[in-house]
Scaffold this active site. Structure first.
Site, PDB file in Angstrom:
ATOM      1  N   LYS A 185       3.182  11.174   7.015  1.00 42.91           N
ATOM      2  CA  LYS A 185       2.383  10.960   8.038  1.00 42.91           C
ATOM      3  C   LYS A 185       2.987  12.088   9.213  1.00 42.91           C
ATOM      4  O   LYS A 185       2.583  13.153   9.242  1.00 42.91           O
ATOM      5  CB  LYS A 185       2.110   9.367   8.217  1.00 42.91           C
TER       6      LYS A 185
ATOM      7  N   PHE B 129       0.902  -1.161   0.286  1.00 41.16           N
ATOM      8  CA  PHE B 129       0.008   0.143   0.134  1.00 41.16           C
ATOM      9  C   PHE B 129       0.978   1.214   0.068  1.00 41.16           C
ATOM     10  O   PHE B 129       1.685   1.461   0.881  1.00 41.16           O
ATOM     11  CB  PHE B 129      -0.800   0.108   1.261  1.00 41.16           C
TER      12      PHE B 129
ATOM     13  N   ASP C  69       9.491   2.893   1.544  1.00 44.78           N
ATOM     14  CA  ASP C  69       8.452   3.599   1.783  1.00 44.78           C
ATOM     15  C   ASP C  69       8.135   3.721   3.267  1.00 44.78           C
ATOM     16  O   ASP C  69       7.423   2.607   3.860  1.00 44.78           O
ATOM     17  CB  ASP C  69       7.074   3.357   1.239  1.00 44.78           C
TER      18      ASP C  69
HETATM   19  C1  LIG Z   1       3.197   3.045   3.489  1.00 37.85           C
HETATM   20  C2  LIG Z   1       2.323   3.972   2.984  1.00 37.85           C
HETATM   21  N1  LIG Z   1       2.659   4.612   2.053  1.00 37.85           N
HETATM   22  C3  LIG Z   1       1.944   5.924   1.426  1.00 37.85           C
HETATM   23  C4  LIG Z   1       0.673   5.909   1.933  1.00 37.85           C
HETATM   24  C5  LIG Z   1      -0.167   7.285   1.384  1.00 37.85           C
HETATM   25  O1  LIG Z   1      -0.045   8.381   2.237  1.00 37.85           O
HETATM   26  P1  LIG Z   1      -1.331   9.496   1.898  1.00 37.85           P
HETATM   27  O2  LIG Z   1      -2.387   8.885   2.482  1.00 37.85           O
HETATM   28  O3  LIG Z   1      -0.841  10.759   2.783  1.00 37.85           O
HETATM   29  O4  LIG Z   1      -1.093   9.913   0.503  1.00 37.85           O
HETATM   30  C6  LIG Z   1       0.214   5.447   3.195  1.00 37.85           C
HETATM   31  C7  LIG Z   1      -0.931   5.729   3.768  1.00 37.85           C
HETATM   32  O5  LIG Z   1      -1.616   5.033   4.598  1.00 37.85           O
HETATM   33  C8  LIG Z   1       1.174   4.421   3.569  1.00 37.85           C
HETATM   34  O6  LIG Z   1       0.746   3.622   4.907  1.00 37.85           O
END
Ligand SMILES: Cc1ncc(COP(=O)(O)O)c(C=O)c1O
Length: 406
Positions: A262, A148, A233
């Site tokens: 975040k 994700f 990530d």
């Molecule tokens: C690992 C990871 N990458 C990217 C994102 C996307 O972040 P955003 O919702 O701020 O676009 C999330 C969101 O949950 C995430 O958990």
């Protein structure tokens, strides 16, 4: 008791407003929050709940952390937005401190997590063409099953979750999916045209899925050997959650690119960033990438204060110490309505026995016991309390779990 019966009038009113006016892309639990402090939130009817989700780790430092609120307040009175057409006196200090925290040379600031992932993908492709020498238009990125990384069209193009992926085509090509934690499959997927391996060191949305021990180190070795960028990530796993600054630290691994978001915005404003060395992030030239709000003074002021909190090491230590208690407490429930527990720092995926209830039902029941969590993937409940939580609050969380499984 049904959701509706449990709600009082104010809650009912807000839920029905939401149902009337908000697109149906979420299904929130029937609780309407109005204020918060630390690890606690209060709803419109004055009921208090322990927040054991912390905005999917966007609230690692709790609600309204005084240092972060002070940073935001003082910046609000001075300067909030410049665009990148001009410099601000906040962005340089923020990027210097963040790069230093990560042990890297450059920062590219953005806003949301998905934007930072998009930025990392563009970085890797451009690096592939300009540095590695991949023929134009042929760059490939290896990604993990169960990933994700956000919701943009390119990112969901390589999601294997039908809910996130289906009905949004045509999709962006150039991604190869391999099983998470499978080194052999990864080795086989990397070709001369591969520019990056993109992974979550721990898969958050997937249900707090930990890779086999040593896998991150193996990925680091393989990507070095094959001249491929390792992109971590750490949007959900990073910034203290796992008991270390980055989840990659647990295996002593330093990726080529950190993708952060975040908690970088302190739960106050969206702040995300790509952090890497000059030989990677140096590929950008003026006008080739950007964002109106990326690196804005308000976000930079809060982001710098967040980095300041992390630099003390206090939050990482809390996550380690309290995480051990969380792990012990949850493990006692194994065989008593819990099938599996995966815990790293103050972050846990708990698989509820599906014959008892779904993860969603468990979340509803925990809500009734004053604890907010979120289900993911059928029978899993995700726990990620703010790192400011205390031992007593952790006990309240564990008690609520015991109560719903009784
Ligand atoms: C690992 C990871 N990458 C990217 C994102 C996307 O972040 P955003 O919702 O701020 O676009 C999330 C969101 O949950 C995430 O958990």
């Amino acid at each position: 008791m049904s959701d509706t019966a449990a709600r009082t009038e104010a809650t009912h009113e807000h839920v029905s407003l939401a149902q009337s006016w908000i697109a149906n892309n979420y299904s929130p639990l029937p609780v309407v929050l109005a204020s918060a402090e630390g690890a606690w939130v209060t709803d419109v009817d004055g009921r208090r709940y322990l927040d054991a989700l912390a905005g999917y780790s966007a609230l690692n430092f709790g609600h309204l952390h005084p240092t972060l609120v002070a940073a935001a307040r003082s910046q609000l009175d001075r300067l909030t937005l410049t665009s990148r057409a001009f410099h601000s006196d906040r962005l340089g200090p923020f990027c210097r401190d963040l790069a230093t925290l990560a042990g890297k040379e450059l920062v590219l600031p953005m806003n949301t997590g998905a934007e930072a992932v998009e930025t990392a993908i563009k970085t890797a492709r451009r690096w592939g063409y300009e540095v590695k020498g991949v023929p134009d238009g042929r760059a490939r990125i290896v990604v993990m099953a169960g990933n994700f990384h956000g919701r943009t069209t390119t990112i969901i193009s390589f999601s294997d979750d039908p809910l996130a992926h289906d009905h949004y085509g045509p999709y962006t090509p150039g991604f190869d999916l391999v099983p998470f934690g499978d080194l052999e499959a990864l080795e086989a997927a990397v070709t001369d045209e591969t520019v990056a391996v993109l992974l979550e060191p721990i898969q958050g949305e997937g249900g707090v899925i930990l890779p086999p021990e040593g896998w991150l180190r193996d990925v680091r070795r393989l990507t070095r050997e094959r001249n491929v960028l390792m992109v971590a990530d750490e949007i959900q796993s990073g910034l203290g959650r796992t008991g270390t600054t980055f989840a990659c630290d647990v295996e002593g691994v330093v990726p080529d690119i950190y993708v952060l978001g975040k908690a970088l915005g302190g739960g106050i404003v969206p702040v995300s960033a790509v952090v890497a060395d000059r030989d990677v992030l140096g590929v950008f030239t003026p006008g080739s990438h950007g964002s109106t709000f990326g690196g804005n003074p308000l976000g930079a002021a809060v982001g710098q204060a967040v980095v300041g909190l992390l630099a003390t090491g206090e939050f990482q230590q809390r996550a380690r110490q309290l995480g051990a208690l969380l792990d012990d407490g949850l493990r006692e429930l194994l065989g008593h309505g819990v099938d599996a527990v995966r815990c790293r720092g103050l972050w846990a995926g708990v698989d509820i026995d599906p014959s008892l209830m779904t993860g969603r039902e468990a979340s509803h029941r925990l809500l009734e016991h004053g604890v907010l969590v979120k289900d993911t993937h059928g029978s899993t409940v995700r726990i990620a309390p703010p790192l400011v939580i205390g031992e007593m609050e952790l006990e309240i969380l564990l008690d609520a779990f015991r109560a719903i499984l009784r």
